[in-house]
Scaffold this active site. Structure first.
Site, PDB file in Angstrom:
ATOM      1  N   HIS A  17       0.844  -1.205   0.000  1.00  0.00           N
ATOM      2  CA  HIS A  17       0.000   0.000   0.000  1.00  0.00           C
ATOM      3  C   HIS A  17       0.879   1.255   0.000  1.00  0.00           C
ATOM      4  O   HIS A  17       0.609   2.218  -0.718  1.00  0.00           O
ATOM      5  CB  HIS A  17      -0.876   0.048   1.260  1.00  0.00           C
ATOM      6  CG  HIS A  17      -1.925  -1.017   1.340  1.00  0.00           C
ATOM      7  ND1 HIS A  17      -2.098  -1.812   2.442  1.00  0.00           N
ATOM      8  CD2 HIS A  17      -2.881  -1.406   0.446  1.00  0.00           C
ATOM      9  CE1 HIS A  17      -3.121  -2.645   2.248  1.00  0.00           C
ATOM     10  NE2 HIS A  17      -3.596  -2.429   1.033  1.00  0.00           N
ATOM     11  N   LYS A  41     -15.846  -8.002   4.663  1.00  0.00           N
ATOM     12  CA  LYS A  41     -14.750  -8.212   5.623  1.00  0.00           C
ATOM     13  C   LYS A  41     -15.102  -7.738   7.029  1.00  0.00           C
ATOM     14  O   LYS A  41     -15.809  -6.738   7.176  1.00  0.00           O
ATOM     15  CB  LYS A  41     -13.501  -7.448   5.159  1.00  0.00           C
ATOM     16  CG  LYS A  41     -12.901  -8.000   3.892  1.00  0.00           C
ATOM     17  CD  LYS A  41     -11.683  -7.215   3.482  1.00  0.00           C
ATOM     18  CE  LYS A  41     -11.149  -7.716   2.157  1.00  0.00           C
ATOM     19  NZ  LYS A  41     -10.101  -6.849   1.629  1.00  0.00           N
ATOM     20  N   ARG A  90      -1.957  -6.165  -8.367  1.00  0.00           N
ATOM     21  CA  ARG A  90      -0.824  -7.021  -8.010  1.00  0.00           C
ATOM     22  C   ARG A  90      -0.623  -8.139  -9.027  1.00  0.00           C
ATOM     23  O   ARG A  90       0.489  -8.533  -9.301  1.00  0.00           O
ATOM     24  CB  ARG A  90      -1.042  -7.636  -6.623  1.00  0.00           C
ATOM     25  CG  ARG A  90      -0.960  -6.620  -5.503  1.00  0.00           C
ATOM     26  CD  ARG A  90      -1.526  -7.190  -4.250  1.00  0.00           C
ATOM     27  NE  ARG A  90      -2.915  -7.586  -4.472  1.00  0.00           N
ATOM     28  CZ  ARG A  90      -3.629  -8.313  -3.638  1.00  0.00           C
ATOM     29  NH1 ARG A  90      -3.089  -8.745  -2.524  1.00  0.00           N
ATOM     30  NH2 ARG A  90      -4.872  -8.606  -3.912  1.00  0.00           N
ATOM     31  N   SER A 128      -3.087  -7.626   3.296  1.00  0.00           N
ATOM     32  CA  SER A 128      -3.283  -7.389   4.736  1.00  0.00           C
ATOM     33  C   SER A 128      -3.544  -8.708   5.453  1.00  0.00           C
ATOM     34  O   SER A 128      -3.112  -8.891   6.599  1.00  0.00           O
ATOM     35  CB  SER A 128      -4.451  -6.426   4.945  1.00  0.00           C
ATOM     36  OG  SER A 128      -4.171  -5.194   4.332  1.00  0.00           O
TER      37      SER A 128
END
Ligand code: COA
Length: 161
Positions: A17, A41, A90, A128
């Site tokens: 990030h 989440k 990514r 994360s």
């Protein structure tokens, strides 16, 4: 003044990030890093903790602001006068989901474009969840999150279990 928003859960912020934040801050006049709610989440860190981590990570960047918002990203962007959403890509596997989000956001706010920045190769595997998994199992998150957060993340993760 061209404003961009980099939204995410940032639970917690990682080196990946931070890499995207630095790149986006170099391209736009004003960058708002916004801690948003992802309905899929359940975060481990509170919004305040996540914002504090982000503030500590971006201290040297004058055109970066840290904020939080619990509504639609497209509405938040309109309120802030933002012309772009920043997303980090990514791998090819990120693309389909991000493409769908980008089109939905543009439908909700036609003045808003999504700008994809490629993550540096060394952070391609990072997320994360990987950080939390390592910390919860007692491993070191050094090399995964900004240096100044390593101790705090490990301490707070252990406290929470
Ligand atoms: N480096 C490292 N990790 C990265 C990364 C990078 N460059 N880019 C993404 N990631 C990781 C994230 O940490 C996240 O990891 P996790 O799944 O382990 O938490 C994962 O990749 C997915 O990232 P992302 O797709 O950006 O999800 P997110 O939960 O961080 O953010 C929101 C999603 C909050 C932006 C989205 O839910 C949202 O816009 N919510 C607001 C409500 C709304 O407007 N909804 C309608 C949208 S059309």
């Amino acid at each position: 003044m061209r404003t961009a928003i980099y939204p995410g859960s940032f639970d917690p912020v990682t080196l990946g990030h931070q890499d995207i934040i630095r790149r986006a801050a170099a391209v736009f006049d004003r960058l708002i890093v916004a801690v948003m709610h992802n309905q899929n989440k359940t975060p481990m860190f509170s919004v305040e903790e996540r914002m504090e981590f982000l503030r500590r990570t971006t201290g040297g960047l004058d055109n970066v602001e840290i904020a939080s918002f619990d509504g639609l990203l497209a509405d938040y962007a309109r309120r802030q006068g933002a012309c772009a959403i920043i997303k980090g890509l990514r791998a090819v596997s990120d693309f389909e989901y991000e493409f769908q989000m980008a089109l939905a956001n543009r439908k909700l706010n036609p003045e808003l474009d999504t700008v994809f920045l490629m993550t540096s190769a060394e952070y391609m595997y990072l997320s994360s969840s990987v950080v939390k998994d390592i910390a919860v199992h007692g491993g070191s998150v050094a090399g995964f999150v900004p240096e100044e957060l390593v101790e705090d993340i490990m301490l707070r993760t252990r406290k929470g279990d």
